[in-house]
Design a protein around this motif. Structure first.
Motif, short mmCIF file in Angstrom:
data_model
loop_
_atom_site.label_atom_id
_atom_site.label_comp_id
_atom_site.label_asym_id
_atom_site.label_seq_id
_atom_site.Cartn_x
_atom_site.Cartn_y
_atom_site.Cartn_z
N ASP A 96 5.09 -7.62 -51.85
CA ASP A 96 4.68 -8.77 -52.66
C ASP A 96 3.72 -9.63 -51.86
O ASP A 96 3.82 -9.73 -50.63
N ALA A 97 2.78 -10.24 -52.57
CA ALA A 97 1.74 -11.03 -51.92
C ALA A 97 1.98 -12.53 -52.00
O ALA A 97 1.25 -13.31 -51.40
N LEU A 98 3.03 -12.94 -52.75
CA LEU A 98 3.25 -14.37 -53.00
C LEU A 98 4.71 -14.70 -52.77
O LEU A 98 5.61 -14.01 -53.25
N ARG A 99 4.95 -15.80 -52.04
CA ARG A 99 6.32 -16.27 -51.79
C ARG A 99 6.28 -17.78 -51.64
O ARG A 99 5.50 -18.31 -50.87
N ARG A 100 7.13 -18.47 -52.37
CA ARG A 100 7.20 -19.92 -52.34
C ARG A 100 5.83 -20.55 -52.59
O ARG A 100 5.46 -21.57 -52.02
N GLY A 101 5.07 -19.89 -53.47
CA GLY A 101 3.78 -20.41 -53.90
C GLY A 101 2.64 -20.25 -52.93
O GLY A 101 1.56 -20.81 -53.14
N LYS A 102 2.83 -19.47 -51.86
CA LYS A 102 1.73 -19.26 -50.93
C LYS A 102 1.75 -17.80 -50.45
O LYS A 102 2.73 -17.09 -50.65
N PRO A 103 0.65 -17.33 -49.84
CA PRO A 103 0.60 -15.92 -49.42
C PRO A 103 1.74 -15.56 -48.48
O PRO A 103 2.14 -16.36 -47.63
N THR A 104 2.29 -14.38 -48.68
CA THR A 104 3.37 -13.91 -47.82
C THR A 104 2.85 -13.71 -46.39
O THR A 104 1.64 -13.66 -46.16
N VAL A 105 3.76 -13.59 -45.45
CA VAL A 105 3.37 -13.58 -44.03
C VAL A 105 2.47 -12.40 -43.70
O VAL A 105 1.48 -12.55 -42.97
N HIS A 106 2.76 -11.22 -44.24
CA HIS A 106 1.92 -10.07 -43.90
C HIS A 106 0.53 -10.19 -44.50
O HIS A 106 -0.42 -9.56 -44.01
N VAL A 107 0.38 -11.02 -45.55
CA VAL A 107 -0.94 -11.27 -46.13
C VAL A 107 -1.66 -12.37 -45.33
O VAL A 107 -2.85 -12.23 -45.00
N ALA A 108 -0.96 -13.45 -45.03
CA ALA A 108 -1.57 -14.56 -44.31
C ALA A 108 -1.88 -14.20 -42.86
O ALA A 108 -2.83 -14.72 -42.27
N TYR A 109 -1.06 -13.31 -42.28
CA TYR A 109 -1.26 -12.88 -40.89
C TYR A 109 -1.53 -11.38 -40.87
O TYR A 109 -2.65 -10.96 -41.08
N ASP A 110 -0.53 -10.57 -40.62
CA ASP A 110 -0.65 -9.12 -40.68
C ASP A 110 0.75 -8.53 -40.66
O ASP A 110 1.74 -9.25 -40.44
N GLU A 111 0.86 -7.23 -40.89
CA GLU A 111 2.18 -6.61 -41.02
C GLU A 111 2.98 -6.66 -39.73
O GLU A 111 4.19 -6.91 -39.74
N ALA A 112 2.33 -6.43 -38.60
CA ALA A 112 3.05 -6.46 -37.33
C ALA A 112 3.62 -7.85 -37.05
O ALA A 112 4.76 -7.99 -36.61
N THR A 113 2.82 -8.88 -37.34
CA THR A 113 3.30 -10.25 -37.14
C THR A 113 4.47 -10.55 -38.08
O THR A 113 5.45 -11.17 -37.68
N ALA A 114 4.38 -10.09 -39.33
CA ALA A 114 5.48 -10.31 -40.28
C ALA A 114 6.77 -9.66 -39.79
O ALA A 114 7.85 -10.25 -39.89
N LEU A 115 6.65 -8.46 -39.27
CA LEU A 115 7.83 -7.77 -38.75
C LEU A 115 8.45 -8.57 -37.60
O LEU A 115 9.68 -8.78 -37.56
N LEU A 116 7.62 -9.05 -36.70
CA LEU A 116 8.12 -9.80 -35.55
C LEU A 116 8.66 -11.17 -35.95
O LEU A 116 9.62 -11.67 -35.36
N VAL A 117 8.06 -11.78 -36.96
CA VAL A 117 8.57 -13.06 -37.47
C VAL A 117 10.01 -12.90 -37.95
O VAL A 117 10.89 -13.71 -37.63
N GLY A 118 10.27 -11.85 -38.71
CA GLY A 118 11.62 -11.61 -39.18
C GLY A 118 12.59 -11.37 -38.04
O GLY A 118 13.68 -11.95 -37.99
N ASP A 119 12.19 -10.53 -37.09
CA ASP A 119 13.04 -10.25 -35.93
C ASP A 119 13.34 -11.53 -35.15
O ASP A 119 14.48 -11.77 -34.74
N ALA A 120 12.30 -12.33 -34.92
CA ALA A 120 12.47 -13.54 -34.11
C ALA A 120 13.33 -14.58 -34.83
O ALA A 120 14.14 -15.27 -34.19
N LEU A 121 13.17 -14.71 -36.14
CA LEU A 121 13.98 -15.67 -36.90
C LEU A 121 15.45 -15.29 -36.88
O LEU A 121 16.33 -16.15 -36.81
#
Length: 298
Positions: A96-121
């Motif tokens: 999905d490209a949209l979450r809470r009314g703004k671009p999802t993390v892998h869209v706003a940043y990139d897939e690797a960053t999104a993966l690490l964001v989840g792990d870190a959180l």
């Protein structure tokens, strides 16, 4: 005794407290690795209904929890929840490209960053919860264990795995309920329990009542999600509407139909209210959150 604060005002105050606590417990965006920390803050702050922190605070008030313990428990469950959204939105999952009314993390940043964001959180959640100094150590360990169970393969992740395996196949109503008791219900239930345990140990009848309440709102949340996915638009939802049907995923609406799903949500709301009977009027906020979950429009 003064009348209780109106629910909208109470909810707004708790949401503001939750935002402030999350801002405090997240690493600064300027701290290295800056891009990762910036992305964590991008996805956690400034959005969401904060239903799980609301549950923590409502339950905690019922059992006399102090502000720091509530802030930490609420932040921990919200960090786990947001991490799950980040991963859920990735191309390998729901894409999905949209979450809470703004671009999802892998869209706003990139897939690797999104993966690490989840792990870190996920890791940050346990660090925050373990940092409490006002809850006895033995009870803190219990809270950490409950959060781990709710987030893992016997809880949220397990429900997500069942969800991914169910695309394009028919589920019975019982199978759908089991999936959502894990995928959505487990984290709602642990929010209620962590709030209570931040205050004191629970008697068995108290834990049973809170469990029955949590099961009802957990299912109700997903039933309403399915209704909204079928009836609301993307601008209202803050995410892509109609995606479940487009992806051929089983939902309450696809199995029961729209009107029976609405009736089920109302039935679950009443079950949640009934479960709180042992606590009397002191559980007013938990009842109001059950109403919010069922009557929400987004």
């Amino acid at each position: 005794m003064s009348a209780p604060q109106a629910f909208p005002a109470w909810m707004k105050a708790v949401q503001a407290d939750a935002e402030s606590a999350l801002d405090r417990f997240l690493p600064a965006g300027s701290q290295a690795p800056a891009r990762l920390h910036e992305a964590m803050r991008y996805t956690v702050l400034g959005g969401g209904k904060r239903v799980r922190p609301l549950l923590v605070h409502a339950s905690g008030a019922l059992f006399g929890a102090d502000a720091d313990a509530l802030a930490r428990a609420a932040s921990a469950v919200e960090m786990i929840h947001v991490y799950s959204l980040v991963h859920d939105d990735m191309p390998c999952m729901d894409d999905d490209a949209l979450r809470r009314g703004k671009p999802t993390v892998h869209v706003a940043y990139d897939e690797a960053t999104a993966l690490l964001v989840g792990d870190a959180l996920q890791a940050q959640a346990f660090e925050v919860l373990a940092g409490t100094t006002t809850v006895p150590a033995a009870r803190t360990v219990t809270m950490l264990r409950l959060l781990a169970e709710a987030a893992g393969s016997k809880g949220m992740c397990g429900g997500q795995a069942i969800d991914l395996d169910s695309v394009g196949i028919s589920l019975t109503l019982e199978q759908l309920e089991r999936m959502h008791q894990l995928k959505t219900g487990a984290m709602l239930r642990v929010s209620v329990l962590l709030g209570a345990l931040a205050g004191r140990d629970l008697a068995s009848h108290e834990q049973e009542a809170l469990g029955a309440y949590s099961r009802a709102i957990g299912l109700a949340f997903q039933v309403v999600d399915d209704i909204l996915d079928a009836t609301a638009d993307s601008a209202t939802l803050g995410k892509t509407a109609g995606k479940d049907a487009a992806d051929n995923k089983p939902t309450y609406v696809s199995i029961l139909g729209l009107e029976p799903s609405k009736a089920l949500a109302e039935q679950l709301r009443q079950q949640a209210h009934d479960a709180l009977a042992p606590f009397g009027e002191q559980a007013l906020r938990l009842r109001e959150i059950a109403d919010l979950i069922v009557q929400r429009k987004a």
